[in-house]
Design a protein around this motif. Structure first.
Motif, short mmCIF file in Angstrom:
data_model
loop_
_atom_site.label_atom_id
_atom_site.label_comp_id
_atom_site.label_asym_id
_atom_site.label_seq_id
_atom_site.Cartn_x
_atom_site.Cartn_y
_atom_site.Cartn_z
N GLN A 134 20.61 -6.40 91.49
CA GLN A 134 20.63 -7.75 91.69
C GLN A 134 19.35 -8.45 90.85
O GLN A 134 19.56 -9.57 90.54
N CYS A 269 25.28 -15.14 88.08
CA CYS A 269 24.32 -15.98 88.52
C CYS A 269 24.83 -16.94 89.44
O CYS A 269 25.65 -17.79 88.61
N SER A 286 24.99 -14.99 101.91
CA SER A 286 25.49 -13.89 100.82
C SER A 286 26.55 -13.01 101.33
O SER A 286 27.11 -12.34 100.30
N THR A 292 24.89 -13.07 92.26
CA THR A 292 23.46 -12.93 92.84
C THR A 292 23.05 -14.36 92.71
O THR A 292 23.18 -15.18 91.89
N VAL A 311 15.70 -14.26 94.84
CA VAL A 311 16.82 -13.62 94.53
C VAL A 311 17.36 -13.17 95.74
O VAL A 311 16.67 -12.12 96.30
N SER A 313 21.27 -11.34 97.48
CA SER A 313 22.81 -10.69 97.05
C SER A 313 23.05 -9.91 98.06
O SER A 313 22.18 -9.19 98.92
N ASN A 315 23.85 -6.46 99.47
CA ASN A 315 23.61 -5.26 98.77
C ASN A 315 24.86 -4.16 98.71
O ASN A 315 24.91 -3.30 97.82
N LYS A 318 27.26 -6.40 95.23
CA LYS A 318 26.68 -6.32 93.95
C LYS A 318 25.80 -5.02 93.79
O LYS A 318 25.85 -4.58 92.86
#
Length: 344
Positions: A134, A269, A286, A292, A311, A313, A315, A318
């Motif tokens: 990410q 993104c 998320s 991301t 940041v 995401s 896990n 992504k």
């Protein structure tokens, strides 16, 4: 004619997510096979509206299988991925077993898709560490624009990164706290409920952990060997979604507004960055999403060319399953493999 795909580790968190994503994205598979260890034989897993019975990896013949998505841990991968590759099946491995092998491409499609062509040496492609994946989706477009010199990253990693056992431990400990039962730690080195643990993977001689070392080595392999990276990786009491506070130093000037516009256009993104209450992403939003997410984009006044980013995401997606499926899609889109199960 479609492809034959095998999922090794189909009963785990990431394996189940791989099955979901293959179906969601309409991957051109004529047949999908669920594999795991002998003890999981006969377990049922879902693939779209179908139910697949798990077969034992040890008894499976890969000679008519095109792609193997491997998510059964490093030891299983070390033993089986080379054998599977030699049977002509391309292994996309989610473990760390082959990430640093110079003959194995380490791929995030949004970052270094062209490197995928090197898979033919061993028929193995490595999926990076979830926290690196990410981060690099967010860093690649910025690096292309202004050249990153140094990265300082602190991660806030969810318990699902430690598998089902990690999720179970957070749930069990949280319940124990509320009912005043004893809190037992089995998976993690310290209590995770209502706590944070600055320790992921094993310690190395210089005091870093293996997780922190992975982020450094993988960034250099996939993005640029000249980038300096330092990481602190922390486990937090969140079920799904890794977060990262990233400080970047660039060779060339770049403003927060420029970075925001670049990231808005970048593949994979999604910028959510309003300077107001709630105008940013958190891990809970998320979960179940492919993007991301990038928030809190701001200039660092202590550096000549510095930026800070937040940041986040999912896990399991992504960071693992989605990236593996995207690599499989890359092989198909670039005509690097052809279906072979009906060749006879």
């Amino acid at each position: 004619m479609g492809y034959k795909v095998a999922i090794v580790g189909a009963t785990g968190n990431v394996g189940r997510e791989m099955l979901n994503i293959l179906e969601e994205r309409g991957f051109p598979a004529d047949e999908v096979v669920a594999l795991a260890s002998r003890r999981s034989q006969g377990t049922e897993v879902s693939y779209g509206d179908k139910t697949l019975k798990v077969r034992p990896l040890e008894q499976y013949d890969f000679s008519d299988t095109d792609i193997c998505l491997m998510s059964a841990g490093g030891n299983v991968s070390k033993e089986w991925s080379p054998k599977i590759g030699k049977q002509g099946c391309v292994v996309i491995d989610n473990s760390s077993a082959f990430r640093y092998d110079p003959d194995v491409p380490l791929i995030v499609p949004e970052v270094n898709a062209d490197a995928v062509a090197g898979f033919a040496k061993k028929n193995i492609i490595a999926n990076p560490n979830c926290s690196t994946a990410q981060m690099l989706v967010a860093l690649k477009p910025l690096h292309d624009h202004a050249t990153i010199k140094r990265v300082v990253v602190s991660t806030y990693q969810s318990v699902s990164g430690a598998g089902k056992e990690g999720m179970d431990e957070l749930f069990t400990q949280t319940r124990a706290v509320f009912v005043a039962d004893p809190v037992e730690s089995k998976k993690f080195t310290k209590r995770i409920a209502f706590n944070v643990i600055p320790h992921i993977d094993v310690f190395m001689e210089d005091g870093t952990t293996k997780e922190e070392w992975k982020m450094v080595a993988e960034t250099k392999k996939m993005l640029d060997p000249k980038i300096k990276v330092t990481a602190t990786c922390v486990r937090v009491p969140v079920f799904i979604g890794h977060s990262e506070a990233i400080n970047l130093e660039f060779e060339k000037p770049i403003s927060a507004d420029e970075a925001r516009e670049i990231l808005r256009e970048a593949p994979g993104c999604l910028v959510i960055d309003k300077r107001e209450d709630g105008g940013y992403i958190t891990p809970i939003e998320s979960a179940g999403e492919d993007a991301t997410y990038i928030s809190r984009i701001r200039e660092d006044s202590t550096l000549d060319n510095g930026l800070n980013l937040w940041v986040v995401s999912d896990n399991l997606r992504k960071g693992a399953a989605l990236n593996a499926v995207q690599i499989a899609e890359l092989l198909v889109e670039r005509n690097l493999i052809s279906p072979r199960q009906k060749a006879a």
